[in-house]
Design an enzyme around this catalytic site. Structure first.
Site, PDB file in Angstrom:
ATOM      1  N   ARG A  71      22.212 -39.480 -38.010  1.00  0.00           N
ATOM      2  CA  ARG A  71      23.249 -39.906 -39.168  1.00  0.00           C
ATOM      3  C   ARG A  71      23.436 -41.249 -39.726  1.00  0.00           C
ATOM      4  O   ARG A  71      23.321 -42.214 -38.629  1.00  0.00           O
ATOM      5  CB  ARG A  71      24.783 -39.353 -38.955  1.00  0.00           C
ATOM      6  N   ARG A 140      34.551 -43.609 -37.998  1.00  0.00           N
ATOM      7  CA  ARG A 140      33.382 -42.980 -38.488  1.00  0.00           C
ATOM      8  C   ARG A 140      33.142 -43.605 -39.987  1.00  0.00           C
ATOM      9  O   ARG A 140      33.806 -44.459 -40.242  1.00  0.00           O
ATOM     10  CB  ARG A 140      33.628 -41.466 -38.804  1.00  0.00           C
ATOM     11  N   LYS A 212      37.118 -39.359 -31.887  1.00  0.00           N
ATOM     12  CA  LYS A 212      36.586 -40.023 -33.151  1.00  0.00           C
ATOM     13  C   LYS A 212      37.670 -40.261 -33.940  1.00  0.00           C
ATOM     14  O   LYS A 212      38.760 -39.854 -33.953  1.00  0.00           O
ATOM     15  CB  LYS A 212      35.700 -39.045 -33.873  1.00  0.00           C
ATOM     16  N   LYS A 214      38.786 -41.263 -38.197  1.00  0.00           N
ATOM     17  CA  LYS A 214      38.293 -41.385 -39.593  1.00  0.00           C
ATOM     18  C   LYS A 214      39.185 -42.003 -40.570  1.00  0.00           C
ATOM     19  O   LYS A 214      40.555 -42.040 -40.429  1.00  0.00           O
ATOM     20  CB  LYS A 214      38.099 -39.935 -40.121  1.00  0.00           C
ATOM     21  N   CYS A 433      29.386 -26.707 -44.065  1.00  0.00           N
ATOM     22  CA  CYS A 433      28.497 -27.498 -43.110  1.00  0.00           C
ATOM     23  C   CYS A 433      27.472 -26.837 -42.724  1.00  0.00           C
ATOM     24  O   CYS A 433      26.950 -25.752 -43.182  1.00  0.00           O
ATOM     25  CB  CYS A 433      29.480 -27.355 -41.735  1.00  0.00           C
ATOM     26  N   CYS A 439      23.378 -26.842 -35.150  1.00  0.00           N
ATOM     27  CA  CYS A 439      24.596 -27.324 -34.655  1.00  0.00           C
ATOM     28  C   CYS A 439      25.079 -26.627 -33.344  1.00  0.00           C
ATOM     29  O   CYS A 439      24.980 -25.256 -33.544  1.00  0.00           O
ATOM     30  CB  CYS A 439      25.636 -27.494 -35.673  1.00  0.00           C
ATOM     31  N   CYS A 478      32.068 -22.934 -37.776  1.00  0.00           N
ATOM     32  CA  CYS A 478      33.300 -22.817 -36.421  1.00  0.00           C
ATOM     33  C   CYS A 478      34.214 -23.499 -36.783  1.00  0.00           C
ATOM     34  O   CYS A 478      34.349 -24.275 -37.974  1.00  0.00           O
ATOM     35  CB  CYS A 478      32.272 -23.819 -35.324  1.00  0.00           C
ATOM     36  N   CYS A 482      34.167 -29.275 -40.438  1.00  0.00           N
ATOM     37  CA  CYS A 482      33.594 -30.579 -40.617  1.00  0.00           C
ATOM     38  C   CYS A 482      33.455 -30.523 -42.361  1.00  0.00           C
ATOM     39  O   CYS A 482      33.641 -31.562 -42.930  1.00  0.00           O
ATOM     40  CB  CYS A 482      32.142 -30.539 -40.201  1.00  0.00           C
TER      41      CYS A 482
END
Length: 568
Positions: A71, A140, A212, A214, A433, A439, A478, A482
């Site tokens: 990424r 991120r 994480k 954001k 996603c 994934c 899931c 995301c």
């Protein structure tokens, strides 16, 4: 650490502490000749911008088929044609021949083999991009409303802050440069950086953040960056065509573990108002509070939303003020009221134009008569416009002259690429996603099936004369969310193989959570269930009421009572 001063930490915390600032044991495993990394390196590699994945479509009797998602972090989605061409070249040469625009305005390569990781990361850096901190327990990619309006200086001011905030919060460790940007023959490093990863992180410390983190920057009239879904959202307050400050929103996050009732989705809460000069320092103080008090024992509840939930917003704000060194005023009374996805042909305000092209689910590929990748190559090579990637996984061509419009449209049409004006509202406002097959968290399909679901929905909306309705439709494989399904008008979240949870009642502006309408719905029943709700919406809506607002007003019990008995 947490309030009880417990010394217990998760296994990932121990891995980070022993890593020598994100370095060890990656160098040894990078050169060991295998096609995968061990569990310690897997956790550390995320901070360098890559996830190890297993392609479930290609598993064999011999075992798993390993590859890597790589990424690139692109603050505000600002990228050049040259840089996009370089990423597409990499997709052809070392990945699965596609490129993906992410829901956070970055780019992803899929299917990169371990032996090609160093080459790929180095070449991304060669065109002045980077993968560092695109993943991992750090900030991120910093999102920002992407439209290149030059007649409104507010957009340039927001985008400048996104760039400065991203630079300020990028990890300082030299491990990234040593691993990926060192010349193998001369040992020369291609960028300045410490050696052996032994740079003390002035903001993060040796174990970085508990989870994480954001950031996003937006406007009350343009929340395309979805500020309420981030740990920290900066909502610009404007007067007389300039930003006078930002409302700081804290605690947004969508990751959920259904088996753990202690987890939940949350939209951010307004904490305080800051001036533009205070914004980075206050943001840094928030990061440090999460660093020192976020849960490092249980990663399921390690995001900052859980710290705020446990403490309450007042106590959290007091601690931020302590770290910042001054009191912070209450937020300004503003309401989010718009979302500009930037699609179509629009005036920039400086005599030039931009064109927003919808890219379904962000996937840049050539497939049959649809040849988006080839079209983008021609546009970037012959016209070379500056570009913006959007939070809805699409692309904006900037600085166009009026005379460029026929050429741009001709290239797209010649390659079978629908113009934004040619697609339905349902498709335009949808995103998914990647999910299966790569994934590791995916339970169900998402990107590969949403187009066919939209195909079916378009037919039914046309029958109901509702094809012009604007609503967000987001799908994930899931519950980690995301593609941000928990604040959309319609959310589909994979719950078990072939079955989804249907969420309703969010809204385009993104400042409200939706609710579970039905759980464990087989894929083939999703559209019939939604059509029943849309039929009721047409019959019972108030004047100018949006689909999400209608569902929110009705609530789950009334919707089920009115819709669940309707024949499918």
């Amino acid at each position: 650490m947490s309030d009880d001063k417990s010394k217990k930490v998760s296994a990932v915390e121990k891995i980070k502490l022993a890593s020598n600032y994100l370095l060890e044991p990656i160098p040894q495993e990078l050169a060991d000749g295998t096609d995968h990394f061990g569990k310690e390196s897997i956790q550390l590699l995320k901070h360098h911008g890559t996830y190890q994945q297993d392609n479930r479509d290609e598993r064999s009797k011999e075992g798993k088929s390993y590859s890597f998602m790589l990424r690139t972090a692109i603050p505000g989605g600002i990228i050049s044609s040259e840089q996009l061409l370089a990423e597409m070249d990499l997709g052809d040469e070392v990945a699965n021949s596609t490129l993906r625009i992410t829901t956070r305005q970055g780019l992803q390569l899929h299917g990169v083999l371990k032996k090609n990781l160093k080459q790929a990361i180095r070449r991304i850096n060669d065109v002045k991009l980077t993968t560092i901190a695109a993943c991992g327990d750090v900030k991120r990619n910093v999102m920002c409303s992407p439209c290149p309006y030059k007649g409104d200086p507010v957009y340039d001011q927001m985008q400048d802050l996104a760039e400065r905030l991203a630079i300020h919060l990028t990890p300082h460790t030299g491990a990234y440069y040593e691993l990926w940007l060192t010349d193998e023959e001369t040992g020369e490093k291609h960028q300045a950086g410490g050696s052996n990863g032994q740079v003390v992180e002035p903001i993060y410390g040796p174990t970085y953040l508990p989870r994480k983190f954001k950031f996003a920057i937006g406007l009350p009239g343009d929340n395309s960056a979805d500020v309420y879904t981030n740990d920290v959202g900066l909502l610009a307050i404007c007067e007389n065509w300039r930003i006078v400050g930002y409302n700081i929103l804290v605690g947004g996050s969508f990751g959920v573990t259904p088996s753990a009732k202690k987890t939940f989705a949350a939209v951010a809460q307004a904490m305080c108002f800051v001036t533009p000069n205070q914004a980075i320092d206050v943001a840094t103080a928030i990061v440090k509070v999460q660093r020192d008090f976020g849960n490092r024992a249980d990663r399921k509840v390690a995001r900052m939303k859980y710290l705020i939930h446990d403490w309450g917003l007042d106590r959290f704000k007091q601690k931020v003020e302590e770290y910042y060194g001054a009191n912070l005023p209450d937020p300004r009374p503003v309401v989010v009221h718009g979302f500009n996805d930037g699609m179509g042909w629009q005036a920039q305000g400086d005599g030039k134009w931009f064109y927003g092209l919808n890219v379904e689910n962000g996937r840049i590929k050539d497939e049959g008569d649809f040849r988006l990748k080839t079209a983008l190559r021609e546009i970037c090579s012959t016209m070379a416009p500056p570009l913006r990637l959007t939070p809805h996984q699409s692309i904006i061509f900037c600085d166009l002259a009026e005379k460029d419009r026929p050429k741009l449209f001709e290239i797209l049409r010649r390659h079978g690429v629908p113009l934004s004006e040619d697609i339905s509202n349902a498709r335009r406002w949808s995103m998914a996603c990647p999910a299966l097959p790569t994934c590791g968290l995916a339970i169900t399909e998402s990107e590969r099936v949403l187009p066919s679901i939209i195909d079916q929905l378009d037919v039914e909306l046309d029958k109901l004369d509702l094809k012009d309705e604007v609503f967000t439709f987001r799908m994930t494989g899931c519950p980690n969310g995301c593609a941000r399904p928990y604040n959309s008008d319609i959310g589909l979240v994979g719950k078990t193989a072939g079955k989804y949870t249907i969420f309703l009642g969010g809204r385009v502006c993104g400042d409200r959570l939706n609710f579970i309408y039905k759980d464990l719905v087989p894929e083939e029943e999703v559209i019939p269930d939604l059509v029943n709700v849309f039929r009721y919406f047409k019959e019972a809506r108030e004047q100018e009421e949006s689909f999400g607002d209608f569902c929110h007003r009705q609530g789950v019990e009334k919707l089920l009572a009115a819709c669940d008995t309707v024949p499918k």
